[in-house]
Scaffold this motif. Structure first.
Motif, mmCIF file in Angstrom:
data_model
loop_
_atom_site.group_PDB
_atom_site.id
_atom_site.type_symbol
_atom_site.label_atom_id
_atom_site.label_comp_id
_atom_site.label_asym_id
_atom_site.label_seq_id
_atom_site.Cartn_x
_atom_site.Cartn_y
_atom_site.Cartn_z
ATOM 1 N N GLU B 420 0.865 -1.198 0.000
ATOM 2 C CA GLU B 420 0.000 0.000 0.000
ATOM 3 C C GLU B 420 0.886 1.228 0.000
ATOM 4 O O GLU B 420 2.053 1.156 0.390
ATOM 5 N N GLY B 421 0.320 2.359 -0.431
ATOM 6 C CA GLY B 421 1.129 3.581 -0.438
ATOM 7 C C GLY B 421 0.614 4.548 -1.482
ATOM 8 O O GLY B 421 -0.344 4.249 -2.202
ATOM 9 N N THR B 422 1.246 5.714 -1.544
ATOM 10 C CA THR B 422 0.773 6.723 -2.504
ATOM 11 C C THR B 422 1.796 6.961 -3.612
ATOM 12 O O THR B 422 3.007 6.894 -3.396
ATOM 13 N N PHE B 423 1.239 7.201 -4.795
ATOM 14 C CA PHE B 423 2.041 7.747 -5.902
ATOM 15 C C PHE B 423 1.613 9.208 -6.045
ATOM 16 O O PHE B 423 0.442 9.533 -5.790
ATOM 17 N N THR B 424 2.535 10.059 -6.482
ATOM 18 C CA THR B 424 2.137 11.436 -6.836
ATOM 19 C C THR B 424 2.236 11.570 -8.343
ATOM 20 O O THR B 424 3.343 11.470 -8.905
ATOM 21 N N LEU B 430 -1.779 13.093 -5.160
ATOM 22 C CA LEU B 430 -1.434 11.841 -4.461
ATOM 23 C C LEU B 430 -2.626 10.906 -4.549
ATOM 24 O O LEU B 430 -3.767 11.316 -4.287
ATOM 25 N N GLN B 431 -2.369 9.688 -4.933
ATOM 26 C CA GLN B 431 -3.419 8.666 -4.954
ATOM 27 C C GLN B 431 -2.955 7.464 -4.150
ATOM 28 O O GLN B 431 -1.850 6.953 -4.360
ATOM 29 N N TRP B 432 -3.809 7.046 -3.225
ATOM 30 C CA TRP B 432 -3.480 5.913 -2.341
ATOM 31 C C TRP B 432 -3.797 4.606 -3.062
ATOM 32 O O TRP B 432 -4.852 4.450 -3.668
ATOM 33 N N ARG B 433 -2.835 3.683 -3.038
ATOM 34 C CA ARG B 433 -3.090 2.343 -3.600
ATOM 35 C C ARG B 433 -3.405 1.371 -2.458
ATOM 36 O O ARG B 433 -2.664 1.334 -1.455
ATOM 37 N N GLU B 434 -4.447 0.619 -2.606
ATOM 38 C CA GLU B 434 -4.738 -0.427 -1.609
ATOM 39 C C GLU B 434 -3.893 -1.653 -1.946
ATOM 40 O O GLU B 434 -3.592 -1.909 -3.123
ATOM 41 N N ARG B 539 -12.112 8.368 -3.141
ATOM 42 C CA ARG B 539 -12.416 7.772 -4.458
ATOM 43 C C ARG B 539 -13.812 8.165 -4.918
ATOM 44 O O ARG B 539 -14.533 7.347 -5.489
ATOM 45 N N ALA C 47 -9.006 -4.536 -5.098
ATOM 46 C CA ALA C 47 -8.266 -3.438 -4.468
ATOM 47 C C ALA C 47 -8.255 -2.259 -5.446
ATOM 48 O O ALA C 47 -8.058 -2.438 -6.653
ATOM 49 N N ARG C 48 -8.443 -1.050 -4.905
ATOM 50 C CA ARG C 48 -8.373 0.168 -5.733
ATOM 51 C C ARG C 48 -6.897 0.568 -5.797
ATOM 52 O O ARG C 48 -6.276 0.820 -4.751
ATOM 53 N N SER C 49 -6.328 0.602 -6.979
ATOM 54 C CA SER C 49 -4.895 0.875 -7.086
ATOM 55 C C SER C 49 -4.645 1.889 -8.205
ATOM 56 O O SER C 49 -5.579 2.427 -8.793
ATOM 57 N N VAL C 50 -3.360 2.120 -8.459
ATOM 58 C CA VAL C 50 -2.953 3.098 -9.488
ATOM 59 C C VAL C 50 -1.872 2.431 -10.339
ATOM 60 O O VAL C 50 -1.032 1.682 -9.822
ATOM 61 N N LEU C 163 8.725 4.408 -6.769
ATOM 62 C CA LEU C 163 8.691 4.157 -5.322
ATOM 63 C C LEU C 163 7.580 5.002 -4.719
ATOM 64 O O LEU C 163 7.310 6.127 -5.165
ATOM 65 N N ASP C 164 6.942 4.444 -3.708
ATOM 66 C CA ASP C 164 5.874 5.207 -3.036
ATOM 67 C C ASP C 164 6.491 6.388 -2.296
ATOM 68 O O ASP C 164 7.661 6.357 -1.910
ATOM 69 N N ASN C 165 5.662 7.407 -2.046
ATOM 70 C CA ASN C 165 6.136 8.554 -1.248
ATOM 71 C C ASN C 165 6.575 8.090 0.133
ATOM 72 O O ASN C 165 7.575 8.561 0.671
ATOM 73 N N GLU C 166 5.829 7.134 0.707
ATOM 74 C CA GLU C 166 6.159 6.652 2.054
ATOM 75 C C GLU C 166 7.524 5.964 2.039
ATOM 76 O O GLU C 166 8.341 6.126 2.932
#
Lengths: 315, 840, 189, 323
Positions: B420-424, B430-434, B539, C47-50, C163-166
């Protein structure tokens, strides 16, 4: 890409010269089946004719060849299938729009009849009660097979013609006659080979009539279809069809002149069989060649469109 | 855009269907050009000449959006007399130091400035540390009372300086320099200007290949100047859109794993410029200046509190002492050359493939061959992990496996679906990925890897009293584990920021304090966890929102979707037009309102004028739309902050087929150079390397191929490395369609299949024929489909402001047939180089 | 299966008795075809993803069944992408479930000619030791004028921009606290 | 069994025995907004598990798929059309035959029209008036098109299939049932567009199913959902035809024409039809496809005649001279 055929200047456009319709994926099993199917049909008719006019040699040869050709046909058809173990799926439906579906049922029926007829030949060898019963069944089978034989011989022409393969479809009016003639010639060939001269007269006549029909049909196909005749006159298909023509001529001549000699008759019979095989392969490969070059799809269709627009303007 | 951002391109198609005119300017006819109304073939590396021509067209025909320009840009500011333009010094600005190859920028300041401009040594330090642009208006304080001529007629006002600077960029010159026929060029100018103003806006879109030039930053500056002159900035359907190439490249500079930045674009301290905490903070916020950077101390202290928690106190300057210091250029290319020289022990590759992804592949691989140890974290076995086994240098004998001492750890990584985490993304959203599934086998996320690496380092150093270890030991690293790794949401909360007393999440960066009462991992991301809700995970379906769709994901800063949107209203706060209204002043409610979060203080009226001596946010007047700028105005002219000059100037690429037709100065004088034997450059106008080449992407592959050449469904779509040449070049060099060709530069020779296409055209430049060829850079020697890497051809020469390599234009030769293999390849390349140097 | 149901299952029978005499539609539809359903409807979770490829940030829906990713497609709710994806984004399932993905830690010893397998925890310990060793060997407390440097130039890092921001945050935080300033990222390449 | 069961305009699902069938669904592929990204090819393969087609550089501009096949149910075509086109359409191959230097002749001119030596100086050719199809064009054009099975109203493949593997679905689409097909191969030459193909190692015939499993659950086919610019549109066929009629009007000047939309054409109109910017054969499509089933009754008649001729011949042969 380097060795792309240098196509003579033709006034049509295409997508990098790639085919538009797709050539059939059948192996040469199917071309062989065209021959064996015709042979079975021809033989069955020969057998019936022979039986009806008291010519046991013709009957016996006809019946046995019919069954043999039938077994060969079944092998060729099943072996060509992508999934041979599912050959029985052919009997899942009976679709009038599918010549192959109709053909399957024709072939099945014919198979039963020709089978019975052929088995009946072996009646003398079997224990009495069974043998006696077989006689009439065999005869009934024989005549039933003879009746279905024309359908068996000509459905394959409809099968090829009912495709988008340009030169097959264009030949639909004449193809049945080519296949019918070819079947007759094959049957006659069997007669000429198997029967003594005294019984072979009908086979001779059958050979002549069959050859005439085949030559007329082939000639029309090779000349009257404009650009779509080209594939039948060029390359391997052209060679095959020309060979077919010469062998038919030789066979017929042999049949007529060699009335006395058993050897000449047999030879002409063999020639007729070979001719039939060559013609079938020629038609098979000619059609496929017409699908491989986009010219044979685009040019005729463009002409057809132009004519229709012409009529539209005048109409 | 249709090539590398196809799904983004749907909006171009939609606009076209609504009557918009699409113009595509590119060296090569691409899939974007196929959909464009007009395609303009331009010489690679001549963009400033082209855009400079557009500026010339705007100013000579007075087609700028005058009200906007006077109110919101620094067009009216007067520049000091000492300033001399490239027209006067044949391609150089005043203040050039030939020894350090950098400018003393004092002469560039506005008129009446205290003589405090950045001296050359400071500018030199800025180039080395790529920090020129960091705070956007870094540099000397800008007093409020800069002399201005609102009529824009004073010869020393920015407007007139701009006019003189681009006076020679006429349509004829554009044709001569760029190879663009005049009618095509004028058609672009006409379309751009007629579609800008009160009622209409024009958008400028570029892909970040634009930044891969020795004058890359100035390319973007030229675009920005045009959009400012035509009043397109901060307005719907206008602006400058950068199409970044990777899922979170924007995130990678916001929360930067970059040597020169700390999160939120705070600079990494420099050993001389920021010796003390006070030097560092004041260098960021420039006390006397207006603009939002004034609160930088709160952002800086909060960051240090986030890093060191309670150990960061006022008396130890919030742990500033533990921050490491820069002394110069520590960029990736400097590091690679240091690796070759044996100065670097260990190297981490975190989902990156420099062996074929960075410029000068040979240097990258030779550098890695001289390390003690290398840790590669990736999904697939990439070229950078196997340079020692089956890399190109093993074939030529330059690397012999049995003699290569580099210890290599391949640590399999988790994919985007397994963490899990965000991409910008490219609009700062920023969008959070589950997380969908657990990573298989030994695959682990970076959160897992670095948390446990940090835990192990701290365990090994526990109890150490050495100064150098205190930073690590006092680090706040006690993240609660979910399974066997920290939770992304906990880290995002730290990034959002909280009050140190009760760990209350702060609503936004305005709440950050400089007294240590707040901690915040990245001030520009503060607000991403507003009200304790993960805003990046919102969302709300797009179809249930308006066209700005602000309830999906979260854009920094403060969920604002279009920056500087104050400029979408006139100085009095009224929308420029009903058709293009976006943000405006609501006099009844006494606040700014509109479709987006206003990029202005909510309740500051347009009529507000700062009191005498005001600084920081209070100094921003009601019509200062560019609130981050030291003078609140959009900069047509950059008095400071840019190493290579206040105005974009056409310089030839470092490797060019022609001499600079406009100035004596051939290439960017302040570019970052690495003059070493192992980094040779093709001499310009060399008959040995006569052709111009450019590299870019194909839709079907992704950067150096690590995530596409391993997949069958993508590899079959573009299965082989190829080179595109025009029919004319093919005829000239005897190249056959689908045959083989070898492309040679001073660094390397690669082979590729030949694709002859009309999509490339020879151009007539400065009176002679210039052939351009094009290469995709997706291939390498690992994967389902392999091939030579175009990046091997490219040398290391960098833009002075951001130290990005010039990989979008160079010169080369091309010849039919495959390249030599084995040691013969080295001899082949060296022979070329000798002939090029010989025939100079 | 009773004879009756077998007969009724035979398309020829259905042709004769049903509404599709030519056997081109309803009559010849097999049981399997009749019960076809999309695997996204029978998935355990979504899962909702990007998308991990470019920076447009297209929304993705990842469907999982029995712990395996069975489909990755566009998220129609996303105002950015409206459920659409490019060829790379559409290939995300192949990316995630590819059998070419490395799943074991691999180790190449100095001067080695091939990979060896290594246990994950051991590898982490070896890396931690090497980091500290390199740091110690190249540590710089102060510059020649005595100003603090507080850093090591012995360790480098180059991150991709997927890479994720985190993750970036933890990496930057750890490296900075460790004094390793030479960390870089694809944003500069 | 309606009047036009074998040929002519028809709503195929009710004719194929579906009582109160849902509205006929289909594709409208507007190639004027196709950007050749091939998302449709990948999305289709990911959903249907279609094997890859081999890694071969074909040199057909950016088309390395080489048209539809058992392993490519969507295939994007690329045609590079040089700026100057002489009056008549001439095939690039013919141009090659005319002995022009190989490099130039095979210059990726995409088979559609070719160049005489483009005059140098960037903008080759004179500025010729207007741009109607086959009229000379003043600027370079790169046509792209995502080809797919046409799901014809009268489907040659379906008609000839002897096992009923190919069948009409309730949505009016044409689908191969992989649990029935025995790989007889008859559908392959029967398709007037050359779409369906036999998968070599598998033996069965495969083609686009218009995502029969997805649309059954009310979802959108994978390619239509992925298509970034909505060049591929999925929906009720009547709606799509209306939308296409509007769209083609807007693009008349670019040589736009619809293909496969007309229920009176040789296959009764396609369930998946197109807006093209040039002649169909430029994209590898037949200009006037006609389903062979149209002539089936005539063919059986001819076969009947030949059969009778055979019987007569045999009769004559045996009953003729008693000897």
């Amino acid at each position: 890409m380097k060795d792309r055929p240098m196509v003579p200047r033709a006034d049509f456009r295409s997508y990098y010269g790639r085919p538009i319709v797709r050539p059939a994926v059948w192996h040469h099993d199917i071309a062989a089946y065209l021959f064996t199917g015709g042979l079975a049909a021809g033989s069955a008719m020969l057998a019936a004719g022979g039986d009806a006019t008291g010519r046991p040699a013709l009957r016996r040869a006809g019946r046995v060849t019919a069954l043999g050709a039938l077994v060969a046909s079944t092998y060729f058809l099943v072996n060509d299938l992508g999934r041979p173990e599912r050959f029985h799926h052919m009997l899942r439906v009976a679709k009038p729009t599918s010549p192959m579906s109709m053909g399957t049922w024709i072939l099945s029926g014919f198979g039963a009849f020709a089978g019975a007829a052929a088995v009946a030949e072996a009646a003398p060898l079997l224990p009495r009660p069974l043998g006696r019963l077989l006689g009439p069944v065999g005869t009934a089978g024989q005549y039933a097979a003879a009746v279905t034989a024309p359908a068996l011989a000509t459905y394959t022409a409809v099968l090829l013609a009912d495709t988008a393969t340009p030169s097959w479809h264009a030949a639909y009016p004449e193809l049945p006659f080519v296949f019918a003639g070819s079947a007759l010639a094959s049957g006659a060939g069997v007669g000429l080979i198997a029967a003594p001269p005294r019984e072979s007269a009908p086979a001779r006549r059958m050979a002549v009539l069959g050859a005439a029909m085949e030559l007329y049909g082939a000639h029309r196909v090779e000349t009257s279809k404009g650009i779509l005749s080209e594939p039948y006159t060029q390359g391997r298909p052209g060679k095959l069809l020309r060979a077919g023509r010469t062998l038919t001529a030789l066979g017929t001549a042999g049949a007529l002149l060699g009335r006395r000699s058993r050897v000449v008759s047999a030879l002409s019979g063999a020639a007729l069989l070979a001719a039939s095989l060559a013609t079938r392969f020629g038609i098979f490969e000619g059609g496929i060649a017409s699908a491989e070059d986009p010219k044979y799809t685009v040019v005729p269709q463009r002409e057809r469109l132009a004519q229709r627009q012409q009529q539209h303007k005048q109409g | 855009m249709a090539e590398a951002h196809p799904v983004g391109f749907q909006y171009v198609v939609e606009a076209k269907n609504r009557g918009a005119k699409i113009i595509h300017v590119d060296p090569r006819f691409t899939r974007t050009s196929a959909l464009a109304d007009e395609f303009v073939a331009v010489r690679a590396g001549a963009d400033i000449a082209f855009l400079g021509g557009v500026i010339n067209y705007i100013l000579s025909n007075e087609k700028d959006f005058r009200e906007y320009v006077v109110a919101y840009t620094n067009a009216s500011m007067l520049v000091s007399e000492e300033f001399q333009d490239t027209e006067d010094l044949d391609g150089l600005f005043s203040g050039y130091d030939t020894e350090l190859n950098v400018y003393d920028q004092t002469s560039w300041q506005y008129a009446g400035q205290r003589a405090e401009g950045q001296e050359e040594d400071e500018a030199h330090a800025d180039r080395e540390t790529a920090s020129g642009l960091e705070q956007e208006s870094h540099g000397p304080p800008i007093p409020a009372d800069v002399p201005r001529d609102l009529t824009l007629r004073d010869p020393r006002c920015v407007y007139q300086i701009l006019k003189r600077h681009y006076a020679r960029y006429t349509p004829e010159v554009v044709e001569q320099v760029c190879g663009v026929p005049q009618d095509a060029f004028l058609s672009v100018c006409e379309a751009w200007t007629s579609n800008s103003g009160r009622e209409r806006t024009t958008a400028l879109v570029y892909s970040v290949g634009w930044t891969q030039h020795s004058v890359g930053v100035q390319y973007i500056r030229t675009g920005a100047i045009i959009q400012l002159l035509l009043g397109n900035m901060g307005r719907p359907g206008g602006g400058v859109m950068a199409l970044r190439g990777h899922a979170s490249i924007q995130g990678s500079t916001d929360i930067p794993t970059l040597f020169n930045l700390l999160p939120g674009y705070l600079p990494m301290p420099h050993h001389q410029q920021h010796e003390t905490f006070r030097d560092w903070v004041d260098a960021i916020r420039n006390p006397e200046q207006k603009g939002f950077w004034a609160n930088a101390e709160a952002y800086a202290v909060s960051l240090l509190k986030a890093y060191w928690g309670d150990a960061a106190t006022e008396d130890n300057d919030w742990g500033y002492g533990w921050l490491p210091r820069l002394t110069g250029d520590h960029g990736t290319y400097q590091q690679v050359l240091d690796m070759i020289d044996g100065k670097i022990k260990g190297y981490f590759l975190l989902g990156q493939n420099p062996a074929v992804g960075s410029a000068h592949g040979k240097a990258q691989r030779l550098g890695m061959a001289n390390l003690d140890w290398l840790v590669v974290r990736d999904l697939f076995m990439i070229e950078s992990a196997t340079f020692w086994k089956d890399g190109p240098e093993v074939a030529t004998g330059e690397i012999i496996p049995a003699e290569c001492r580099t210890e290599v750890f391949f640590m399999p990584a988790a994919s985007h679906a397994e963490k899990e985490g965000t991409f910008t993304q490219t609009q700062r959203m920023l969008q959070w990925r589950e997380k969908a599934v657990d990573p298989p086998g030994d695959c682990r996320s970076e959160l897992w890897f670095f948390y446990h690496l940090g835990r192990r380092l701290r365990e090994r150093l526990a109890g150490s009293t050495l100064d150098r270890d205190q930073g690590l030991l006092n680090l706040t690293w006690d993240y609660p584990l979910h399974g066997d790794e920290p939770s992304g949401e906990d880290v995002l909360r730290e990034i959002n920021g909280y009050t140190t007393a009760d760990r209350e999440l702060v609503p936004g960066f305005a709440s950050l304090k400089a007294d240590g009462s707040t901690a915040c991992g990245c001030w520009i991301y503060s607000g991403v966890f507003k009200d304790g809700v993960n805003q990046a995970a919102r969302r709300k379906p797009g179809r249930e929102q308006d066209w700005v769709a602000r309830e999906w994901g979260w854009a920094w800063p403060a969920d604002r979707r279009t920056l500087y949107n104050r400029a979408s209203a006139d100085p009095e706060g009224r929308p420029w037009s009903e058709r293009k209204k976006y943000v405006w002043w609501d006099p009844d409610k006494g606040e700014w309102t509109g479709y987006d979060v206003p990029d202005f203080e909510k309740n500051k009226p347009p009529s507000y004028r700062p009191p005498e001596g005001a600084t920081g946010v209070a100094a921003i007047s009601g019509d200062d739309a560019f609130i981050m700028q030291g003078d609140g105005k959009g900069w047509l002219y950059a008095p400071s902050g840019l190493i290579d000059g206040p105005l974009p100037t056409h310089y030839e690429p470092v490797e060019s087929a022609v001499a600079n037709p406009l100035y004596g100065q051939q290439a960017n004088p302040t570019r970052k150079r690495y003059d070493r034997a192992d980094n040779p450059m093709n001499p310009s106008q060399s008959a040995v390397y006569p052709y111009v080449f450019s590299t870019s992407r194909l839709t079907e592959h992704h950067t150096a191929g690590g995530m596409s050449r391993q997949l069958a469904y993508l590899s079959e779509l573009q299965p082989e490395m190829f080179v595109e040449v025009s029919p004319q070049l093919a005829a000239e060099r005897g190249l056959e369609h689908l045959g083989w060709a070898t492309i040679v530069t001073a660094r390397a020779a690669i082979e590729a299949r030949v694709m002859v296409t009309d999509r490339l055209r020879p151009l007539r430049i400065d009176g002679r024929v210039v052939h351009q060829l094009w290469l995709p850079y997706h291939w390498g020697n690992e994967g389902l489909v392999t091939g030579d890497s175009a990046n091997d051809l490219i040398g290391i020469t960098l833009d002075p402001n951001v130290l990005i390599q010039e990989s979008k234009v160079g010169t080369c030769d091309i010849r039919p047939g495959r390249r030599p293999t084995g040691p013969a390849l080295i001899a082949f390349v060296n022979d070329y180089r000798k002939r090029a140097d010989g025939s100079q | 299966m009773g004879v009756r149901t077998w007969i009724e299952g035979w398309p020829v029978y259905r042709q004769l008795t049903g509404t599709d005499p030519l056997g081109r539609g309803a009559a010849s539809q097999s049981a399997r075809s009749k019960n076809l359903t999309a695997r996204t409807e029978t998935a355990d979770s979504m899962a909702r993803s990007v998308c991990p490829y470019c920076a447009v940030g297209c929304g993705q829906r990842i469907f999982v069944k029995d712990g395996e990713v069975v489909q990755i497609e566009g998220d129609p709710d996303s105002p950015i992408s409206k459920g659409r994806l490019c060829p790379k984004g559409s290939a995300s399932k192949s990316l995630v479930t590819s059998d070419r993905r490395q799943k074991k830690v691999l180790y190449r010893r100095p001067y080695g000619t091939d990979w060896e397998e290594l246990d994950l925890e051991t590898a982490m310990d070896m890396i931690a030791d090497r980091v500290l060793a390199a740091r110690e060997e190249t540590w710089e407390d102060r510059d020649e004028d005595g100003r603090p440097l507080n850093r090591t130039l012995g360790i480098s890092s180059l991150g991709g921009a997927t890479l994720d921001n985190e993750e970036n945050y933890l990496i930057k935080k750890l490296f900075t606290a460790m004094g390793a300033i030479q960390i870089e990222n694809q944003a500069r390449i | 069994m309606g009047a036009n069961s074998l040929y002519g305009p028809l709503d195929p699902a009710p004719d194929a025995g579906y009582v109160d069938a849902p509205p006929r669904m289909g594709f409208f592929t507007d190639t004027s907004v196709c950007i050749g990204c091939k998302a449709c090819e990948v999305a289709c393969k990911e959903w249907n598990g279609v094997p890859d087609d081999g890694f071969n550089l074909l040199g057909h501009s950016y088309d390395n798929t080489g048209g539809l096949s058992a392993n490519s149910w969507r295939a994007v075509a690329f045609i590079e059309q040089p700026a100057v086109v002489p009056a008549g359409p001439v095939d690039a191959l013919a141009e090659a035959a005319a002995g022009r230097s190989d490099a130039l002749a095979e210059a990726g001119c995409g088979g559609a029209g070719t160049t005489r030596e483009p005059e140098f100086l960037g903008m080759p050719g004179t500025d010729l008036p207007g741009r109607t199809p086959d009229a000379p064009r003043t600027d370079f054009r790169w046509l792209m098109m995502s080809n797919v099975c046409k799901h014809c109203t009268h489907a040659g493949c379906l008609d000839v299939c002897p096992t009923g593997a190919l069948f009409r679905t309730e949505f009016g689409t044409v689908v191969v049932q992989e649990d029935v097909c025995n790989g007889c191969g008859y559908c392959i030459p029967a398709c007037p567009y050359g779409v369906i193909d036999q998968r070599k190692d598998d033996g069965r015939a495969w083609k686009c199913t218009l995502c029969y499993d997805r649309i059954g659950d009310g979802l959108t086919p994978a390619c239509a959902q992925a298509c970034p610019t909505q060049s591929i549109q999925y929906g009720e066929l009547d709606e799509l035809r209306a939308r296409a009629a509007e769209r083609v009007e807007k693009l008349k000047d670019q040589g736009a024409r619809l293909y496969g939309h007309d229920p009176d054409d040789g296959v009764g109109g396609d369930g998946a039809f197109f807006l093209l910017l040039d002649e169909p054969e430029v994209y590898g499509l037949p200009p006037d496809p006609i389903v062979a089933t149209r002539d089936l009754p005539a063919m059986w008649k001819r076969a009947g005649l030949a059969g009778l001729a055979m019987a007569a011949a045999v009769a004559v042969s045996f009953l003729g001279g008693r000897r």
